[in-house]
Scaffold this active site. Structure first.
Site, short mmCIF file in Angstrom:
data_model
loop_
_atom_site.label_atom_id
_atom_site.label_comp_id
_atom_site.label_asym_id
_atom_site.label_seq_id
_atom_site.Cartn_x
_atom_site.Cartn_y
_atom_site.Cartn_z
N HIS A 102 0.48 1.26 10.25
CA HIS A 102 0.42 2.72 10.10
C HIS A 102 1.46 3.37 11.01
CE1 HIS A 102 -1.02 6.83 10.20
NE2 HIS A 102 -1.70 6.56 9.11
N GLU A 151 3.78 6.34 3.14
CA GLU A 151 3.30 7.49 3.90
C GLU A 151 4.46 8.16 4.64
OE1 GLU A 151 -1.18 7.35 4.63
OE2 GLU A 151 -0.22 6.32 6.30
#
Ligand code: PGA
Length: 225
Positions: A102, A151
């Site tokens: 992430h 993302e």
């Protein structure tokens, strides 16, 4: 397979998680039509709580076949004297998925491609499906990874979700193969998810803020099933 993934980050206390699971159960049980659709369709709702709450959430929601449990991260290390680490070996059999790479881990905790590669190897060894997050085409892709979440940093937590056409452009740049599942994350919510979904190019969402609210998150499930 479609995926709707809740990434709660470090944003919920135990009592908030208790309340969340209670409300989510209630919403599913009160909407039998959607419950049947979720049961009959190839969709996984993956909840990623902070590590200490994984077992609680799993226990509370285990009777819904479409709900799976994931970790937000796992250690690069297999086992040993490494205080505070949570390993794939320890989580084996408890979780089915783990978010890996992430952008918050890359930027706040100095996570490099080397770490990410080690984490993917640990996942593979212990039967955990990695969900690899990439920020753009400069981040590495790994053949072992089947679920990819694009993302863009500009969209994470900002309320400024990326236009679906730009997301599809990135999918092309990333040369995502047809065997991969391609997810979008970055201010995805119940108001904008259908717009991505109807392009037919996006297999689901990795959701931060909107996943903290069980009603919004349930509505997202409603919109994509
Ligand atoms: P957001 O977070 O939905 O709050 O933008 C997404 C993520 O960080 O995975």
């Amino acid at each position: 397979m479609k995926y709707l993934i809740a990434n709660w980050k470090a944003q919920m206390t135990f009592s908030q998680i208790q309340e969340w699971t209670r409300e989510f159960r209630q919403q599913i049980d009160e909407n039998s039509q959607l419950k049947n659709k979720l049961t009959d369709n190839p969709i996984s709702i993956i909840l990623c709580p902070p590590h200490p709450f994984i077992l609680y959430v799993k226990d509370q929601l285990h009777d819904y076949p479409f709900i799976k449990i994931g970790a937000q991260d796992i250690s690069t290390i297999e086992e040993g004297k490494f205080t505070g680490e949570v390993t794939a070996k320890a989580l084996q059999g408890i979780i089915d998925y783990s978010i890996i790479g992430h952008s918050e881990r890359r930027s706040n905790f100095g996570e490099t491609e080397k770490h990410i590669e080690q984490k993917i190897q640990q996942c593979q060894k212990y039967n955990i499906e990695p969900i690899l997050c990439v920020r753009d085409e400069k981040d590495s892709m790994y053949p072992a990874v089947k679920i990819l979440a694009f993302e863009p940093v500009s969209a994470i937590g900002t309320g400024k979700n990326m236009d679906p056409l730009q997301v599809i452009e990135m999918k092309k740049k990333l040369a995502v193969s047809p065997e991969n599942s391609f997810l979008y994350g970055g201010s995805a919510d119940e108001t904008n998810c259908a717009g991505y979904y109807k392009t037919g190019e996006i297999d689901g969402f990795l959701v931060g803020n909107a996943s903290l609210n069980p009603t919004k998150f349930f509505e997202m499930a409603h919109n994509i099933v």
